[in-house]
Design an enzyme around this catalytic site. Structure first.
Site, PDB file in Angstrom:
ATOM      1  N   GLY A  77     -21.890 -12.941  -7.834  1.00 57.02           N
ATOM      2  CA  GLY A  77     -22.143 -14.121  -7.027  1.00 57.02           C
ATOM      3  C   GLY A  77     -23.058 -13.890  -5.827  1.00 57.02           C
ATOM      4  O   GLY A  77     -22.968 -14.604  -4.837  1.00 57.02           O
ATOM      5  N   ASP A 141     -12.837   3.705   0.153  1.00 56.95           N
ATOM      6  CA  ASP A 141     -13.344   5.089   0.146  1.00 56.95           C
ATOM      7  C   ASP A 141     -13.603   5.632   1.542  1.00 56.95           C
ATOM      8  O   ASP A 141     -13.927   6.801   1.695  1.00 56.95           O
ATOM      9  CB  ASP A 141     -14.665   5.161  -0.621  1.00 56.95           C
ATOM     10  CG  ASP A 141     -14.479   4.926  -2.101  1.00 56.95           C
ATOM     11  OD1 ASP A 141     -13.338   5.030  -2.579  1.00 56.95           O
ATOM     12  OD2 ASP A 141     -15.477   4.629  -2.775  1.00 56.95           O
TER      13      ASP A 141
END
Lengths: 362, 362, 362, 362
Positions: A77, A141
């Protein structure tokens, strides 16, 4: 003054997203009396047929301890590069103008975008085109330099550590080498911290290439000392040192065959190639992203949500909330997305691991 | 150069003590080839009949995830004020000289003292008398200003948060007010952070006296909005605002009767005095101190242990390891013990809680 | 054939109530196409102003892992003995006829009553007056003889066991006696099973009175063998052997003073009276009732919910679901409520504990 | 009468092995005053160079909550078919006579063999040759008919359930199908029970072949009702119904290429072949076997250990301990190893799952 603001969550799932949403809604509604709209499924909810709903105090009741995001998320998107069907073919088009137009028709004046690198870049692009935007960083992360740490990361480290605790007993009872593959394509933080907390014997991360030979020596040395098992934690993005042959892998490539499994299996084959020990692989995968955020992440995510609303109160747009030391501050969105937070191979954390007797790459 | 060092743990139990010990032993033995002695039961092991044993790599195997301390701890044994029997009566004497002498006879050259305020003060006193000393801060309450945070605290917050998660369902099903008493005599950190993470409705801490009237109003307001339950987290050291009558309590005092239960029961009686709602008390007590440290505390404690050995390598004595931002540093032991880390009533964390709709004292 | 059924939950909170509700709704709606009404707050929702709402598939979405009961519960509201204001005074009246009448006006034909002793007795009373009723047993204490085990109990045992794991490290590090008070007024199941699982040294239960002298001997014997700590698990209803003096307690009674704390504190004082060891008390209280049911309880509660609907399909009213061996069966409600499931002092479980070296009462 | 007994653990790791060992040692030493030898690494410790050590009360201190087995385990070392080097080649030989001879030289009179099918068969073989043997059943898959349930199984179900809880949030946030591969080659118990407890939408087990078409229909039906995610739990040994094409798989087989990943990946490809939904696979693997046993397994394993010693007291050899209903009993070892405990496709548990709206195979 009454106001309507909107929030969306983009990119991969991450524990704490709901806590950010709740922080935004409680703070905006309770404290300021604003309306909050939740855009569904990240930027996907803003293009084509718009999808959003109002988020009331009721809609955020009980979501603090829950994983995931009640407004959905998506990796798709991007309004600056959106697939549009033209003459039966998909073409990537810039639909950002119509997205901004559609956004305004919802009545919302400001957008809070919660997401990683990709999401924040889009948010910044929309800001440059005139949309008031506030960013909230999300990276499981821990690889964004613009914030000391962000929500979701500590929960991921806790999940991996708990898995390592479990695997220790099996490795020890069977005298096996257990290779545990964890998240971390560019940055080895999860592997490094959970490896220290879970008492790993070797930690392989992207920032410090490892030598297969040295890895085997380290495991063998343990065996000679009477520890007939080893735990190896390997980040997805770990690499071997230049020039070292990774036999199994090239053999497969010669056969034109898709690689079997991920890096965890590569490492297991490498160990199997130089040591006569049973080796097993566990890939933690999506377990690292899901489920209830830990206390730390709930607090940090709540603080981020509250701070995002404060930035709107102060009309500080084009900025991102961030943790610096013990404080939640705000930084320029533009700078936030430009550099990565990698493990320093000479830093204190790597040295600590090595002082504890853990091989960290090399 | 070969060396013998000693370590002791003093004061209350705290998750991560074993991780510090392991960090010290692994780093001292593996990296430096030193011997490590473990003094048993804090300073108690140094006075009278000395008790210590060598800590080898084998003795610290598998202790990282375990709570407690393998060398024991104690709140007694202050060498500067030690109870000695004189003519059938106990007298407090300064036995520090003989303790230093006895310590040296073990062959150890340096002492690593892991503990809170009390332990570090003793350590500093011995340092001033010539004993090479390195300190490692321990405070489950997070009330030492000389370090941003220390091990054990996050585990305590996690335990309380998990308890609040559990109690929510019962409070809600029964439409009760649940009062949860947590640690924190001087500093309200545990109450504040776990209250935010566990979705408390009111948080009562030493730094911000509370008004019983306002507490009852806050609970009643929730009830009027349809939330027929409330969770109140109260730190041991919470106090009411000046001048406010705490009826139940004085009634008891008039009767010359010992107070029933702790502050949690006081708060429950206060609420019972102004609202017609069922109230229950849970006192978490020692549950907050025991058991496996979480990943964060295992890492921080390991870093502290490794850093303490580094200070010895550099012969930097009379200093204490400390966390500043993301870094482990060292500070003067003398400064470390002189000031407390209290919750700032006007700080961001309290404001965040209030923006989330939580009453924090007052 | 379309049908409307109703469900209520009565008595204390218990992990698995939501799983029963979900089992009933999913099974009734999905499989049979029936409507389900949820009566709010146990029998309280049936007297006075009736309170109930329809439970759809949507209303039970996501509740399986959640503690508590979405329809509320209460210990009040017995229709056979309901407090009614007469001339300004409260009088207990039998309002069961009007309750049955009101129940029928909701359109519901059958009532599923989930609860313990008290709730099931009321349910049986209504059944005898003509209301089609199915019972689902709930007892966190495991003290109903009519079912081998019921949901909530194993979760409670797991919570206590986890607490004992935590407390072990603190007890050991400080050389303390830790007294842990757990639920169990009439039956000592929770104390016995969690005591075995959590490696207690002594377990005190209602079924086997204990001698303070022998308790002190057992702790002292451990100390002489080098284990300088002990864990004592005590059920709320534990009692001392006849004729034994419990000094502290009678001293207080002489002073006309309310007893301090629960039985846990009594036991601590008893130990303090005969041994020179530090003693600490932890009262687990409501922690044992709340929070997410474990896998076993989720399954058992789901099976009970599904079975309750099956009984309605078969028009077997006045009966209660029950676990016998591996099978879910149904028994007469009348018999179900007539006898208690107590620990057999000569049974295998007590013998196992004793063979493991645990003192169990006596 | 003094006695020496020996214990070994064979086959795969399983939570509760240490609790059995502790139960045997505490009961044998404390209650009977016997000596206990621990044979290392299963039957491997009995052939070639014998490896064993005495197990004292000290050696079993603190092992109750720990996963694995302190005496090691192995899948190798069958004395009836042991690889011996003959003229430079490995030949399988029956070395059972020399093993029995060697066993007797240790001074041990009886062997307690803890293990699954394979281990118990060997134990029975040795018993038939005159060695007094007692068996303790271990099967994490719950596939032994001779006992209602055994230790390790419930912990495995709990671990899988917790993983499903985590994965739910990610599946839901991303509108994905999450395929979770769990243990169970022959029996689908873990998949079935954890699938019910973890709110799976489809459960695929060996006992009930599944149709790919029906699986896709089930997922699609959920999507049409607004649930844009599904959780599929698949046992290792799940199979498709006869005659149904499994396209991906045969394509690979035609290419002579090793199958990628396990059955989880097969199922994901099958779903990808018929539905346009993102699919992800998580393989829980060794996580299911390791780590701390839950309270139930600690108790059951302890009971089994104590019962094994009782059988020796009564000189009932050639028998195995077993759980029947609520009781620990003993059964003939010969019968114990002859038949499997499989899920009954028409049984109550499968019906319960289906009543809850879960597709179970077919």
């Amino acid at each position: 003054m009454s106001k309507t603001i909107a929030i969306l969550t983009g990119g991969g799932d991450c524990p704490g997203l709901n806590a950010v949403i709740r922080g935004v809604v409680r703070s905006a509604v309770n404290k300021n009396g604003w309306r909050v709209l939740g855009i569904e499924d990240g930027f996907e909810g803003l293009v084509g047929e718009m999808r959003y709903r109002e988020l009331t105090l009721d809609s955020v009741r009980g979501i603090l301890p829950r994983g995931g995001t009640i407004i959905g998320t998506s990796n798709r998107g991007n309004p600056f590069s959106y697939p549009v069907e033209v003459n039966g073919k998909l073409e990537l088009q810039d639909v950002s103008d119509s997205v901004i137009e559609a956004f305004r028709q919802t009545g919302a004046e400001v957008l809070i975008a919660v997401g990683g690198d990709g999401t924040l870049k889009i948010a910044h692009g929309l800001y440059e085109k005139g949309l008031p935007v506030v960013g909230v960083p999300k990276t499981i992360d821990n690889d964004l330099r613009a914030t000391d740490v962000t929500f979701g990361y500590r929960t991921a480290v806790a999940i991996v550590t708990e898995a390592l605790d479990r695997l220790h007993s099996t490795a020890e009872s069977h005298h096996r080498v257990m290779v545990v593959e964890v998240m971390g394509r560019d940055a080895g933080w999860i592997a490094l911290e959970s490896g220290i907390a879970g008492s790993a014997d070797a930690i392989l991360i992207p920032e410090i290439p490892y030598s297969v030979e040295r890895l085997c020596q380290a495991i063998d040395k343990r065996r000679q000392r009477g520890s007939r098992f080893s735990i190896v934690v390997v980040a997805e993005g770990a690499t071997v040192v230049d020039g070292e042959k990774v036999l199994q892998k090239s053999a497969e490539e010669n056969l034109g065959v898709e690689r079997l499994g991920g890096i965890g299996h590569d490492v297991a084959r490498q160990i199997g190639g130089c040591l006569d020990m049973e080796t097993r692989v566990v890939t933690l995968g999506h377990l690292q992203r899901g489920g209830s955020p830990d206390a730390y992440d709930r607090i940090l995510a709540s603080r981020f949500g509250v701070k995002a609303v404060e930035l709107i109160e102060q009309q500080k747009y084009g900025r991102m909330v961030s943790l610096r030391g013990q404080n939640v501050v705000d930084v320029e969105l533009e700078k936030a997305i430009s550099s990565q937070n990698l493990v320093d191979p000479a830093g204190e954390l790597v040295q600590t691991a090595e002082s504890l007797g853990i091989m960290v790459g090399r």
